[in-house]
Design a protein around this motif. Structure first.
Motif, PDB file in Angstrom:
ATOM      1  N   ARG A  55       0.828  -1.205   0.000  1.00 56.45           N
ATOM      2  CA  ARG A  55       0.000   0.000   0.000  1.00 56.45           C
ATOM      3  C   ARG A  55       0.866   1.260   0.000  1.00 56.45           C
ATOM      4  NH1 ARG A  55      -5.734   1.046   0.753  1.00 56.45           N
ATOM      5  NH2 ARG A  55      -5.876   3.204   1.335  1.00 56.45           N
ATOM      6  N   VAL A  56       1.898   1.275   0.833  1.00 54.75           N
ATOM      7  CA  VAL A  56       2.725   2.467   0.999  1.00 54.75           C
ATOM      8  C   VAL A  56       3.808   2.556  -0.072  1.00 54.75           C
ATOM      9  CG1 VAL A  56       4.356   3.609   2.560  1.00 54.75           C
ATOM     10  CG2 VAL A  56       2.296   2.556   3.475  1.00 54.75           C
ATOM     11  N   LEU A  57       4.451   1.437  -0.383  1.00 58.06           N
ATOM     12  CA  LEU A  57       5.606   1.439  -1.272  1.00 58.06           C
ATOM     13  C   LEU A  57       5.292   0.893  -2.656  1.00 58.06           C
ATOM     14  CD1 LEU A  57       8.167  -0.055   1.266  1.00 58.06           C
ATOM     15  CD2 LEU A  57       7.724   2.348   0.804  1.00 58.06           C
ATOM     16  N   GLY A  58       4.031   0.798  -3.015  1.00 54.78           N
ATOM     17  CA  GLY A  58       3.644   0.179  -4.272  1.00 54.78           C
ATOM     18  C   GLY A  58       4.283   0.792  -5.501  1.00 54.78           C
ATOM     19  N   GLY A  59       4.473   2.096  -5.534  1.00 52.13           N
ATOM     20  CA  GLY A  59       5.006   2.754  -6.719  1.00 52.13           C
ATOM     21  C   GLY A  59       6.507   2.969  -6.703  1.00 52.13           C
ATOM     22  N   LEU A  60       7.206   2.426  -5.704  1.00 57.23           N
ATOM     23  CA  LEU A  60       8.648   2.636  -5.592  1.00 57.23           C
ATOM     24  C   LEU A  60       9.384   1.795  -6.638  1.00 57.23           C
ATOM     25  CD1 LEU A  60      10.294   4.376  -3.673  1.00 57.23           C
ATOM     26  CD2 LEU A  60      10.614   2.394  -2.247  1.00 57.23           C
ATOM     27  N   ALA A  61      10.217   2.435  -7.442  1.00 58.67           N
ATOM     28  CA  ALA A  61      10.875   1.761  -8.568  1.00 58.67           C
ATOM     29  C   ALA A  61      12.055   0.896  -8.118  1.00 58.67           C
ATOM     30  CB  ALA A  61      11.337   2.788  -9.589  1.00 58.67           C
ATOM     31  N   SER A  62      12.812   1.340  -7.154  1.00 52.82           N
ATOM     32  CA  SER A  62      14.018   0.634  -6.733  1.00 52.82           C
ATOM     33  C   SER A  62      13.671  -0.538  -5.823  1.00 52.82           C
ATOM     34  CB  SER A  62      14.940   1.600  -5.995  1.00 52.82           C
ATOM     35  OG  SER A  62      16.007   0.902  -5.409  1.00 52.82           O
ATOM     36  N   ARG A  63      14.057  -1.743  -6.225  1.00 49.72           N
ATOM     37  CA  ARG A  63      13.795  -2.928  -5.407  1.00 49.72           C
ATOM     38  C   ARG A  63      14.602  -2.889  -4.107  1.00 49.72           C
ATOM     39  NH1 ARG A  63       9.876  -6.563  -6.362  1.00 49.72           N
ATOM     40  NH2 ARG A  63      11.091  -8.395  -5.900  1.00 49.72           N
ATOM     41  N   ALA A  64      15.839  -2.404  -4.190  1.00 45.02           N
ATOM     42  CA  ALA A  64      16.683  -2.345  -3.001  1.00 45.02           C
ATOM     43  C   ALA A  64      16.103  -1.380  -1.975  1.00 45.02           C
ATOM     44  CB  ALA A  64      18.099  -1.934  -3.384  1.00 45.02           C
ATOM     45  N   LEU A  65      15.688  -0.211  -2.413  1.00 39.90           N
ATOM     46  CA  LEU A  65      15.096   0.765  -1.509  1.00 39.90           C
ATOM     47  C   LEU A  65      13.778   0.242  -0.933  1.00 39.90           C
ATOM     48  CD1 LEU A  65      15.608   3.564  -0.354  1.00 39.90           C
ATOM     49  CD2 LEU A  65      14.354   4.519  -2.282  1.00 39.90           C
ATOM     50  N   SER A  66      13.007  -0.413  -1.764  1.00 31.88           N
ATOM     51  CA  SER A  66      11.750  -1.004  -1.319  1.00 31.88           C
ATOM     52  C   SER A  66      11.997  -2.061  -0.243  1.00 31.88           C
ATOM     53  CB  SER A  66      11.024  -1.621  -2.512  1.00 31.88           C
ATOM     54  OG  SER A  66       9.840  -2.251  -2.117  1.00 31.88           O
ATOM     55  N   PHE A  67      13.031  -2.890  -0.425  1.00 30.91           N
ATOM     56  CA  PHE A  67      13.352  -3.918   0.555  1.00 30.91           C
ATOM     57  C   PHE A  67      13.785  -3.302   1.876  1.00 30.91           C
ATOM     58  CE2 PHE A  67      16.408  -6.790   2.598  1.00 30.91           C
ATOM     59  CZ  PHE A  67      15.578  -7.876   2.817  1.00 30.91           C
ATOM     60  N   VAL A  68      14.578  -2.247   1.822  1.00 34.32           N
ATOM     61  CA  VAL A  68      15.036  -1.586   3.044  1.00 34.32           C
ATOM     62  C   VAL A  68      13.846  -1.023   3.818  1.00 34.32           C
ATOM     63  CG1 VAL A  68      16.338   0.396   3.934  1.00 34.32           C
ATOM     64  CG2 VAL A  68      17.348  -1.095   2.211  1.00 34.32           C
ATOM     65  N   PHE A  69      12.930  -0.351   3.116  1.00 33.31           N
ATOM     66  CA  PHE A  69      11.738   0.182   3.789  1.00 33.31           C
ATOM     67  C   PHE A  69      10.846  -0.931   4.319  1.00 33.31           C
ATOM     68  CE2 PHE A  69      12.321   4.239   1.254  1.00 33.31           C
ATOM     69  CZ  PHE A  69      12.736   4.959   2.362  1.00 33.31           C
ATOM     70  N   TYR A  70      10.719  -2.021   3.573  1.00 26.88           N
ATOM     71  CA  TYR A  70       9.924  -3.170   4.017  1.00 26.88           C
ATOM     72  C   TYR A  70      10.492  -3.725   5.324  1.00 26.88           C
ATOM     73  CZ  TYR A  70       7.832  -7.843   3.880  1.00 26.88           C
ATOM     74  OH  TYR A  70       7.163  -9.002   4.190  1.00 26.88           O
ATOM     75  N   PHE A  71      11.804  -3.896   5.374  1.00 28.82           N
ATOM     76  CA  PHE A  71      12.463  -4.404   6.569  1.00 28.82           C
ATOM     77  C   PHE A  71      12.248  -3.465   7.756  1.00 28.82           C
ATOM     78  CE2 PHE A  71      16.260  -5.071   9.231  1.00 28.82           C
ATOM     79  CZ  PHE A  71      16.101  -6.420   9.497  1.00 28.82           C
ATOM     80  N   MET A  72      12.370  -2.159   7.534  1.00 30.38           N
ATOM     81  CA  MET A  72      12.177  -1.187   8.609  1.00 30.38           C
ATOM     82  C   MET A  72      10.736  -1.194   9.113  1.00 30.38           C
ATOM     83  SD  MET A  72      14.638   1.907   7.183  1.00 30.38           S
ATOM     84  CE  MET A  72      13.551   3.137   7.783  1.00 30.38           C
ATOM     85  N   ILE A  73       9.769  -1.285   8.205  1.00 30.43           N
ATOM     86  CA  ILE A  73       8.364  -1.319   8.609  1.00 30.43           C
ATOM     87  C   ILE A  73       8.085  -2.561   9.444  1.00 30.43           C
ATOM     88  CG2 ILE A  73       6.019  -1.647   7.716  1.00 30.43           C
ATOM     89  CD1 ILE A  73       6.773   0.304   5.446  1.00 30.43           C
ATOM     90  N   LEU A  74       8.622  -3.710   9.036  1.00 32.52           N
ATOM     91  CA  LEU A  74       8.400  -4.935   9.814  1.00 32.52           C
ATOM     92  C   LEU A  74       9.042  -4.853  11.192  1.00 32.52           C
ATOM     93  CD1 LEU A  74       8.665  -7.808   7.218  1.00 32.52           C
ATOM     94  CD2 LEU A  74       6.647  -6.963   8.383  1.00 32.52           C
ATOM     95  N   MET A  75      10.212  -4.259  11.290  1.00 34.22           N
ATOM     96  CA  MET A  75      10.853  -4.122  12.595  1.00 34.22           C
ATOM     97  C   MET A  75      10.011  -3.242  13.524  1.00 34.22           C
ATOM     98  SD  MET A  75      13.548  -5.926  12.886  1.00 34.22           S
ATOM     99  CE  MET A  75      12.820  -7.189  11.879  1.00 34.22           C
ATOM    100  N   VAL A  76       9.462  -2.165  12.999  1.00 36.47           N
ATOM    101  CA  VAL A  76       8.615  -1.286  13.811  1.00 36.47           C
ATOM    102  C   VAL A  76       7.347  -2.025  14.238  1.00 36.47           C
ATOM    103  CG1 VAL A  76       7.209   0.808  13.739  1.00 36.47           C
ATOM    104  CG2 VAL A  76       9.535   0.851  12.864  1.00 36.47           C
ATOM    105  N   LEU A  77       6.780  -2.824  13.335  1.00 40.51           N
ATOM    106  CA  LEU A  77       5.575  -3.581  13.670  1.00 40.51           C
ATOM    107  C   LEU A  77       5.836  -4.649  14.727  1.00 40.51           C
ATOM    108  CD1 LEU A  77       3.960  -4.134  10.152  1.00 40.51           C
ATOM    109  CD2 LEU A  77       3.146  -2.632  11.969  1.00 40.51           C
ATOM    110  N   LEU A  78       7.035  -5.202  14.751  1.00 43.02           N
ATOM    111  CA  LEU A  78       7.356  -6.269  15.696  1.00 43.02           C
ATOM    112  C   LEU A  78       7.698  -5.772  17.094  1.00 43.02           C
ATOM    113  CD1 LEU A  78       9.507  -8.587  13.430  1.00 43.02           C
ATOM    114  CD2 LEU A  78       7.224  -9.041  14.293  1.00 43.02           C
ATOM    115  N   LEU A  79       8.115  -4.529  17.219  1.00 45.81           N
ATOM    116  CA  LEU A  79       8.564  -4.020  18.517  1.00 45.81           C
ATOM    117  C   LEU A  79       7.528  -4.150  19.642  1.00 45.81           C
ATOM    118  CD1 LEU A  79      10.710  -0.894  17.623  1.00 45.81           C
ATOM    119  CD2 LEU A  79      11.474  -3.064  18.576  1.00 45.81           C
ATOM    120  N   PRO A  80       6.267  -3.737  19.454  1.00 44.08           N
ATOM    121  CA  PRO A  80       5.326  -3.847  20.580  1.00 44.08           C
ATOM    122  C   PRO A  80       5.148  -5.279  21.080  1.00 44.08           C
ATOM    123  CG  PRO A  80       4.387  -2.502  18.831  1.00 44.08           C
ATOM    124  CD  PRO A  80       5.644  -3.090  18.300  1.00 44.08           C
ATOM    125  N   SER A  81       5.034  -6.222  20.168  1.00 39.05           N
ATOM    126  CA  SER A  81       4.812  -7.601  20.602  1.00 39.05           C
ATOM    127  C   SER A  81       6.060  -8.195  21.250  1.00 39.05           C
ATOM    128  CB  SER A  81       4.348  -8.465  19.431  1.00 39.05           C
ATOM    129  OG  SER A  81       5.325  -8.477  18.422  1.00 39.05           O
TER     130      SER A  81
END
Length: 127
Positions: A55-81
């Motif tokens: 939803r957030v990164l759908g239009g991002l052209a760079s796969r590497a940049l997309s992967f970095v943001f994906y990893f960061m989003i998952l880390m933030v989502l995992l912190l509370p649990s």
């Protein structure tokens, strides 16, 4: 339908991994059940994180940049649990920590799916 198939796959995967691992480690049935539940719910959280990233990164052209943001989003989502699980685990034991983690992840996944609900009509989960 797509989320239902993914949820079933995550549940079967958690059963196939955690039951033998628990038996090999000599865990109690309660610890094995809590481990199965925690692994299944983490899989659901990853599914929700994947939908959020599409939803957030759908239009991002760079796969590497997309992967970095994906990893960061998952880390933030995992912190509370992780914090809830560690806190309950130290206070009440491992099964309580795993159950607390599972409850926190279910709430986060439900929130993510609700926030991205309009996207689910056309999302493809490629994992």
């Amino acid at each position: 339908a797509l989320c239902g198939q993914q949820m079933l796959r995550v549940a079967v995967d958690s059963l196939l991994v955690m039951i033998p691992a628990g038996l090999i480690l000599g865990a109690s049935p309660m610890e094995i059940a809590a481990g199965v539940l925690a692994r299944a719910v983490f899989g659901l959280l990853y599914m929700g994180g994947n939908i959020l990233c599409q939803r957030v990164l759908g239009g991002l052209a760079s796969r590497a940049l997309s992967f970095v943001f994906y990893f960061m989003i998952l880390m933030v989502l995992l912190l509370p649990s992780v914090f809830v699980g560690l806190g309950l685990g130290f206070l009440l034991g491992i099964p309580a920590g795993l159950l607390g983690t599972a409850v926190c992840n279910v709430l986060l996944t439900a929130l993510l799916l609700w926030l991205c609900r309009n996207m689910l009509d056309c999302a493809e989960l490629n994992q």
